[in-house]
Design a protein around this motif. Sequence first.
Motif, short mmCIF file in Angstrom:
data_model
loop_
_atom_site.label_atom_id
_atom_site.label_comp_id
_atom_site.label_asym_id
_atom_site.label_seq_id
_atom_site.Cartn_x
_atom_site.Cartn_y
_atom_site.Cartn_z
N ASN A 59 0.46 -1.28 -0.16
CA ASN A 59 -0.08 0.25 -0.06
C ASN A 59 0.77 1.33 0.05
O ASN A 59 0.67 2.31 -0.32
N ASN A 277 -5.35 2.11 -4.40
CA ASN A 277 -5.50 3.92 -3.87
C ASN A 277 -4.66 4.48 -3.78
O ASN A 277 -5.24 5.43 -2.81
N THR A 284 -12.01 3.87 -0.22
CA THR A 284 -12.36 3.66 0.72
C THR A 284 -13.22 4.58 1.68
O THR A 284 -13.94 4.35 2.60
N LYS A 285 -13.04 6.02 1.68
CA LYS A 285 -13.82 6.67 1.91
C LYS A 285 -14.30 7.74 1.21
O LYS A 285 -15.34 9.01 2.02
N HIS A 340 -18.71 4.27 -3.19
CA HIS A 340 -17.32 3.16 -3.14
C HIS A 340 -16.81 2.32 -2.28
O HIS A 340 -16.53 1.44 -1.72
N SER A 341 -16.86 3.87 -1.19
CA SER A 341 -16.67 3.18 0.35
C SER A 341 -17.05 2.18 0.90
O SER A 341 -17.09 1.57 1.34
N VAL A 344 -16.40 -0.84 -0.75
CA VAL A 344 -14.68 -1.41 -0.68
C VAL A 344 -14.25 -1.16 0.73
O VAL A 344 -13.77 -2.52 1.25
N LYS A 345 -14.71 -0.95 1.03
CA LYS A 345 -14.49 -0.28 2.68
C LYS A 345 -14.70 -1.37 4.08
O LYS A 345 -14.67 -2.83 4.73
N GLY A 348 -15.65 -5.16 2.33
CA GLY A 348 -14.40 -5.59 1.58
C GLY A 348 -14.61 -5.90 0.18
O GLY A 348 -13.22 -7.03 -0.64
N GLU A 350 -12.88 -6.53 -3.50
CA GLU A 350 -12.47 -6.30 -4.28
C GLU A 350 -12.52 -5.73 -5.54
O GLU A 350 -13.56 -5.67 -6.54
N CYS A 351 -11.48 -4.95 -5.85
CA CYS A 351 -11.41 -3.78 -7.26
C CYS A 351 -12.12 -4.53 -8.22
O CYS A 351 -12.73 -4.62 -8.96
#
Length: 420
Positions: A59, A277, A284-285, A340-341, A344-345, A348, A350-351
Amino acid sequence: MLKKLSMMSFRKMIARSSLAVTLICALTLVTGVFASAKAESSIPTDDAKISAGKSLFENNCTVCHAVHEQVVGPALKDVTERRSVAWLQAFIGNSQKVIKSGDKTAVKLYEEFGKTEMPSFDFSEEEILSVLAYVKQESTVTPTPGGEDVVVDGLPVPQQPTTSSEYVQVILLINVAILVLILVVLALIINVLTKYLNGKEGLSEEDREIVNQKFSLKSLFTSKPAIFFATLIFVAVVGKTVIDGLFLIGVQQGYAPTQPIAFSHKIHAGQYEIDCNYCHTGVTKSKNANIPSANICMNCHSQVKTDSKEIQKIYAAVENNKPIEWVRIHNLPDLAYFNHSQHVKVGGVECQTCHGPIEEMAVVRQHSNLTMGWCINCHRETKVNAEGNAYYDKLLEAHGSSKSMTVSDIGGLECSKCHY
């Protein structure tokens, strides 16, 4: 006598001093050995720490570093053998401070790699050690040699292994041969039966006419049953095509527009394993993943491939203070809300679940159809990770269920979740 005593005292003093010096040297040596051993042993070896280090490395570090090859910065293979743990901790924590202190190794690296400053990381000592543990483990892994690479814009792109289709051709040829053989056998059977019936006595003229009648394609295709079935098939095919076309209005699956800059995810996300990211900072936010600004590109390309025509376009955008006009690929209708968040966040996801093997795409295309049915099927099939979440434990208990839940079980099929 006094002179003799003085000489003896002097010798004792020399002996004691020598002993003291020897003890000090021995203690220093032992202390150094133990300190070295302690520093070496401070790098964790358990799988959990190594896994955490891998996550931190991927990351934060893969933009500029790889273990077995030089990228923007030096290759990190066996760095824990070449540098002390204390030095590595200081340099990773704040490389600029170490360089400004006049450390010869740090200054040499700084000069060797084009005076590119490594950003400071707000890592704890434990996190830095976990990163070093991962690098140390990866240093023992021999990279698998691949085939000949194709070079795109001066950068090697590893070729993906392709599956041979020769066996498919063989199967098709075998099937064709079998069909031809069946037709030949049928023709022989018909010929034998015809001769047998013609030679048989007592056969009426009407039956003999049927036996000896010639096959006519024209009579077959102009018969009423043939016309009926042909019309039925035509109407079915046209109807199916029209319905499929109506369902595909607004669906852009496979859409791969030409972008203003030939950016390759295959090189960046695939070959160099840059985490999504790093460029898409909002994933994620935020509701949107965000298109990276030119300054993110410049973090690397202020030093890398500076003479490339494509990179020159980034420089021009920065100098003219104009954004790069990327062409949007994934575009949901305004009536559908997607965050998205949340996926993804929280979920969980995956892209690659939605965007496909993005790390293999030299030119990005829309992988999934992104239709309502596609989303609903995902909500029906995707299980909720309720491990360690007391809320879901209570929810299962309240509903008297011990099985795992899917997104649909917690309201994932409600209209208002996506349409409001």
